[in-house]
Design a protein around this motif. Structure first.
Motif, PDB file in Angstrom:
ATOM      1  N   GLN A 180       0.842  -1.208   0.000  1.00  0.00           N
ATOM      2  CA  GLN A 180       0.000   0.000   0.000  1.00  0.00           C
ATOM      3  C   GLN A 180       0.876   1.257   0.000  1.00  0.00           C
ATOM      4  O   GLN A 180       0.541   2.260  -0.631  1.00  0.00           O
ATOM      5  N   LYS A 181       2.011   1.173   0.701  1.00  0.00           N
ATOM      6  CA  LYS A 181       2.913   2.327   0.774  1.00  0.00           C
ATOM      7  C   LYS A 181       3.553   2.596  -0.592  1.00  0.00           C
ATOM      8  O   LYS A 181       3.571   3.725  -1.072  1.00  0.00           O
ATOM      9  N   LYS A 182       4.049   1.532  -1.236  1.00  0.00           N
ATOM     10  CA  LYS A 182       4.738   1.763  -2.518  1.00  0.00           C
ATOM     11  C   LYS A 182       3.764   2.112  -3.641  1.00  0.00           C
ATOM     12  O   LYS A 182       4.172   2.606  -4.685  1.00  0.00           O
ATOM     13  N   TYR A 183       2.463   1.867  -3.445  1.00  0.00           N
ATOM     14  CA  TYR A 183       1.453   2.273  -4.428  1.00  0.00           C
ATOM     15  C   TYR A 183       0.911   3.671  -4.140  1.00  0.00           C
ATOM     16  O   TYR A 183       0.002   4.141  -4.818  1.00  0.00           O
ATOM     17  N   GLY A 184       1.469   4.331  -3.106  1.00  0.00           N
ATOM     18  CA  GLY A 184       1.158   5.743  -2.856  1.00  0.00           C
ATOM     19  C   GLY A 184      -0.209   6.011  -2.256  1.00  0.00           C
ATOM     20  O   GLY A 184      -0.730   7.135  -2.389  1.00  0.00           O
ATOM     21  N   LEU A 185      -0.804   5.044  -1.586  1.00  0.00           N
ATOM     22  CA  LEU A 185      -2.143   5.258  -1.029  1.00  0.00           C
ATOM     23  C   LEU A 185      -2.151   6.441  -0.065  1.00  0.00           C
ATOM     24  O   LEU A 185      -1.252   6.586   0.771  1.00  0.00           O
ATOM     25  N   GLY A 186      -3.148   7.307  -0.207  1.00  0.00           N
ATOM     26  CA  GLY A 186      -3.297   8.464   0.684  1.00  0.00           C
ATOM     27  C   GLY A 186      -2.445   9.655   0.289  1.00  0.00           C
ATOM     28  O   GLY A 186      -2.477  10.687   0.968  1.00  0.00           O
ATOM     29  N   MET A 187      -1.671   9.579  -0.794  1.00  0.00           N
ATOM     30  CA  MET A 187      -0.860  10.732  -1.224  1.00  0.00           C
ATOM     31  C   MET A 187      -1.700  11.645  -2.114  1.00  0.00           C
ATOM     32  O   MET A 187      -2.643  11.194  -2.770  1.00  0.00           O
ATOM     33  N   ASP A 188      -1.287  12.929  -2.159  1.00  0.00           N
ATOM     34  CA  ASP A 188      -1.880  13.809  -3.159  1.00  0.00           C
ATOM     35  C   ASP A 188      -1.280  13.422  -4.518  1.00  0.00           C
ATOM     36  O   ASP A 188      -0.111  12.999  -4.568  1.00  0.00           O
ATOM     37  N   PRO A 189      -2.055  13.570  -5.620  1.00  0.00           N
ATOM     38  CA  PRO A 189      -1.569  13.105  -6.923  1.00  0.00           C
ATOM     39  C   PRO A 189      -0.210  13.700  -7.318  1.00  0.00           C
ATOM     40  O   PRO A 189       0.644  13.007  -7.879  1.00  0.00           O
ATOM     41  N   GLU A 191       2.226  14.754  -5.303  1.00  0.00           N
ATOM     42  CA  GLU A 191       3.244  14.091  -4.470  1.00  0.00           C
ATOM     43  C   GLU A 191       3.521  12.690  -5.016  1.00  0.00           C
ATOM     44  O   GLU A 191       4.682  12.255  -5.111  1.00  0.00           O
ATOM     45  N   PHE A 192       2.458  11.986  -5.417  1.00  0.00           N
ATOM     46  CA  PHE A 192       2.601  10.635  -5.985  1.00  0.00           C
ATOM     47  C   PHE A 192       3.516  10.695  -7.206  1.00  0.00           C
ATOM     48  O   PHE A 192       4.484   9.939  -7.318  1.00  0.00           O
ATOM     49  N   ARG A 193       3.219  11.639  -8.123  1.00  0.00           N
ATOM     50  CA  ARG A 193       3.990  11.702  -9.375  1.00  0.00           C
ATOM     51  C   ARG A 193       5.448  12.054  -9.099  1.00  0.00           C
ATOM     52  O   ARG A 193       6.360  11.486  -9.689  1.00  0.00           O
ATOM     53  N   GLU A 194       5.662  13.007  -8.163  1.00  0.00           N
ATOM     54  CA  GLU A 194       7.047  13.391  -7.833  1.00  0.00           C
ATOM     55  C   GLU A 194       7.801  12.228  -7.219  1.00  0.00           C
ATOM     56  O   GLU A 194       8.933  11.936  -7.599  1.00  0.00           O
ATOM     57  N   LYS A 195       7.158  11.563  -6.249  1.00  0.00           N
ATOM     58  CA  LYS A 195       7.844  10.457  -5.566  1.00  0.00           C
ATOM     59  C   LYS A 195       8.098   9.301  -6.528  1.00  0.00           C
ATOM     60  O   LYS A 195       9.128   8.643  -6.445  1.00  0.00           O
ATOM     61  N   LEU A 196       7.172   9.071  -7.444  1.00  0.00           N
ATOM     62  CA  LEU A 196       7.354   8.001  -8.428  1.00  0.00           C
ATOM     63  C   LEU A 196       8.530   8.346  -9.349  1.00  0.00           C
ATOM     64  O   LEU A 196       9.392   7.503  -9.612  1.00  0.00           O
ATOM     65  N   SER A 197       8.587   9.611  -9.789  1.00  0.00           N
ATOM     66  CA  SER A 197       9.667   9.968 -10.719  1.00  0.00           C
ATOM     67  C   SER A 197      11.029   9.980 -10.012  1.00  0.00           C
ATOM     68  O   SER A 197      12.044   9.702 -10.621  1.00  0.00           O
ATOM     69  N   ARG A 198      11.047  10.275  -8.695  1.00  0.00           N
ATOM     70  CA  ARG A 198      12.327  10.242  -7.954  1.00  0.00           C
ATOM     71  C   ARG A 198      12.679   8.838  -7.467  1.00  0.00           C
ATOM     72  O   ARG A 198      13.725   8.637  -6.861  1.00  0.00           O
ATOM     73  N   ALA A 203       5.326   1.870  -7.026  1.00  0.00           N
ATOM     74  CA  ALA A 203       4.137   1.132  -7.477  1.00  0.00           C
ATOM     75  C   ALA A 203       4.605  -0.226  -8.010  1.00  0.00           C
ATOM     76  O   ALA A 203       5.502  -0.819  -7.419  1.00  0.00           O
ATOM     77  N   HIS A 204       4.063  -0.685  -9.155  1.00  0.00           N
ATOM     78  CA  HIS A 204       4.504  -1.999  -9.646  1.00  0.00           C
ATOM     79  C   HIS A 204       5.795  -1.853 -10.446  1.00  0.00           C
ATOM     80  O   HIS A 204       5.926  -0.952 -11.264  1.00  0.00           O
ATOM     81  N   VAL A 205       6.726  -2.751 -10.224  1.00  0.00           N
ATOM     82  CA  VAL A 205       7.931  -2.828 -11.056  1.00  0.00           C
ATOM     83  C   VAL A 205       7.905  -4.186 -11.748  1.00  0.00           C
ATOM     84  O   VAL A 205       7.649  -5.199 -11.085  1.00  0.00           O
ATOM     85  N   GLY A 206       8.135  -4.175 -13.075  1.00  0.00           N
ATOM     86  CA  GLY A 206       8.241  -5.471 -13.742  1.00  0.00           C
ATOM     87  C   GLY A 206       7.405  -5.655 -14.989  1.00  0.00           C
ATOM     88  O   GLY A 206       7.403  -6.741 -15.558  1.00  0.00           O
ATOM     89  N   TYR A 207       6.696  -4.598 -15.441  1.00  0.00           N
ATOM     90  CA  TYR A 207       5.917  -4.744 -16.689  1.00  0.00           C
ATOM     91  C   TYR A 207       6.856  -5.186 -17.827  1.00  0.00           C
ATOM     92  O   TYR A 207       6.585  -6.153 -18.535  1.00  0.00           O
ATOM     93  N   PRO A 231      -1.790   7.443 -11.236  1.00  0.00           N
ATOM     94  CA  PRO A 231      -2.563   7.218 -10.010  1.00  0.00           C
ATOM     95  C   PRO A 231      -4.059   7.091 -10.297  1.00  0.00           C
ATOM     96  O   PRO A 231      -4.561   7.681 -11.250  1.00  0.00           O
ATOM     97  N   VAL A 232      -4.753   6.326  -9.463  1.00  0.00           N
ATOM     98  CA  VAL A 232      -6.228   6.323  -9.456  1.00  0.00           C
ATOM     99  C   VAL A 232      -6.632   7.213  -8.287  1.00  0.00           C
ATOM    100  O   VAL A 232      -6.101   7.080  -7.180  1.00  0.00           O
ATOM    101  N   ILE A 233      -7.552   8.153  -8.553  1.00  0.00           N
ATOM    102  CA  ILE A 233      -7.913   9.154  -7.538  1.00  0.00           C
ATOM    103  C   ILE A 233      -9.235   8.778  -6.857  1.00  0.00           C
ATOM    104  O   ILE A 233     -10.220   8.457  -7.539  1.00  0.00           O
ATOM    105  N   ALA A 234      -9.232   8.881  -5.532  1.00  0.00           N
ATOM    106  CA  ALA A 234     -10.444   8.530  -4.775  1.00  0.00           C
ATOM    107  C   ALA A 234     -11.541   9.565  -5.010  1.00  0.00           C
ATOM    108  O   ALA A 234     -11.280  10.772  -4.977  1.00  0.00           O
ATOM    109  N   ASP A 235     -12.780   9.090  -5.256  1.00  0.00           N
ATOM    110  CA  ASP A 235     -13.901  10.031  -5.429  1.00  0.00           C
ATOM    111  C   ASP A 235     -14.703  10.161  -4.135  1.00  0.00           C
ATOM    112  O   ASP A 235     -15.669  10.898  -4.050  1.00  0.00           O
TER     113      ASP A 235
END
Ligand code: NAP
Length: 337
Positions: A180-189, A191-198, A203-207, A231-235
């Motif tokens: 759940q942590k590496k998939y960025g749950l609870g992050m703002d979008p 922050e998610f994109r920045e942390k993913l790019s850094r 999230a998933h590694v291995g496609y 990211p998928v955003i919570a509604d």
């Protein structure tokens, strides 16, 4: 091997390593002789205490810095390795295992097809494994099974294949904390994109690894591979065992990998992992004959990873030396001997 049991050390006793250890203890063909960790709360204890079994197993957990000495003294037949994802980070850990002449089965996603991201390290590991006469394998549920070995296996009854399409849909709320942590749950979008790019979350590694693994198994030359995740955003407000998610925050990811052959999509892998999503896996093969395989339950990721690793240990111990992939394994199955 003449001995009946395979002596195993567990390298990394986090969520997955601990699950593997607990389930491997039930296998008559495996004997767990110790563990290796960096977490000070685990180092120096008996493995039974670290696993919360309420009894000692007579198997020590040592610090990573003492790993080579420990492995050289105890000479396990195999190390089950479950620490980190990226090969450059785990390379020194693998070297220690190889130098102690221990076969390795690792959950590191990038080791499932290491020639994609780390061709030089892959060559070094392959050469070293051959020199010390051991086998090194990266596997798990994904990469290792759902996105690669299983679809490739299904094509064994096809005379022709035009496209392979795999969808893995996961309720992220049911997965372990590190997931759940590496998939960025609870992050703002953002922050998610920045942390993913850094690379602070993955999230998933291995496609790409899974696509290249399929291609290597079925013998198709790919022009190129692409992969991505959003990211998928919570509604609405959501909650898991570990995270509170407000509307507008990240509640999961949507990711994909595509392998092109002669300019056309030949392999498409899709991962939808979000809070509340349905759990299922589906593989569609456009070919002769066409095929659709579906697991309505979803393939439960953590226990399936533990199972795959445990089941591959006897095969890896018997396999020829070198850095191998799932392509080189005898048809995977439950493996009680
Ligand atoms: N292929 C697959 O299908 C698959 C499936 C599941 C998981 N995985 C991968 O398997 C790995 C483990 O997953 P997890 O959920 O168990 O993660 P985790 O809970 O973070 O566990 C990793 C453990 O390894 C320890 N560690 C880190 N560096 C170490 C080192 N140098 N020596 C010894 N121990 C070390 C960590 O200690 P600290 O906590 O102190 O850092 C932690 O206890 C991850 O890379 C994950 O992505 C792959």
């Amino acid at each position: 091997m003449t001995r009946e049991t395979i002596r195993v050390v567990i390298y990394g006793l986090g969520a997955i390593g601990s699950l593997i250890a607990r389930r491997a203890l039930r296998r008559k063909n495996l004997e767990i002789i110790g563990g290796i960790e960096i977490n000070p709360e685990k180092v120096g204890k008996d493995l039974g205490e670290v696993l919360g079994l309420g009894e000692k197993l007579g198997a020590k957990v040592v610090h990573d810095k003492d790993a080579l000495d420990f492995l050289m003294e105890n000479r396990p037949d195999a190390v089950i390795h479950s620490t980190l994802t990226f090969l450059d980070k785990i390379y020194p850990q693998l070297v220690r295992c190889i130098k102690a002449r221990a076969n390795v089965v690792s959950t590191a996603e990038t080791l499932a097809y290491p020639w994609y991201r780390y061709p030089e390290l892959a060559t070094l590991i392959d050469e070293m494994a051959k020199k010390y006469e051991v086998t090194v394998l990266g596997t798990g549920v994904n990469p290792g099974f759902i996105f690669d070995s299983l679809p490739a296996f299904l094509t064994s009854v096809c005379v022709d294949v035009k496209k392979i399409h795999v969808i893995r849909s996961i309720d992220a709320a049911k997965r372990r904390f590190p997931f759940q942590k590496k998939y960025g749950l609870g992050m703002d979008p953002e922050e998610f994109r920045e942390k993913l790019s850094r690379g602070e979350i993955t999230a998933h590694v291995g496609y790409a690894e899974s696509i290249l693994l399929i291609a290597s198994m079925i013998g198709v030359e790919l022009d190129r591979v692409e992969e991505g995740q959003e990211p998928v955003i919570a509604d609405k407000a959501m909650e898991t065992q570990y995270f509170k998610i407000k509307p507008g925050q990240v509640c999961g990811i949507r990711g994909y990998g595509i392998g092109y052959h002669n300019g056309e999509e030949f392999i498409r892998l899709e991962l939808l992992a979000a809070v509340g999503r349905e759990d299922y896996d589906e593989i569609v093969i456009e070919g002769e004959p066409p095929m659709k395989w579906r697991n309505e339950y979803g393939t439960s990721g953590d226990i399936a990873t533990a199972a795959m690793v445990i089941n591959m240990v006897p095969r890896v111990v018997r396999a020829p030396p070198g850095l191998l992939t799932m392509k080189d394994m005898q048809i995977p199955s439950l493996s009680l001997k």
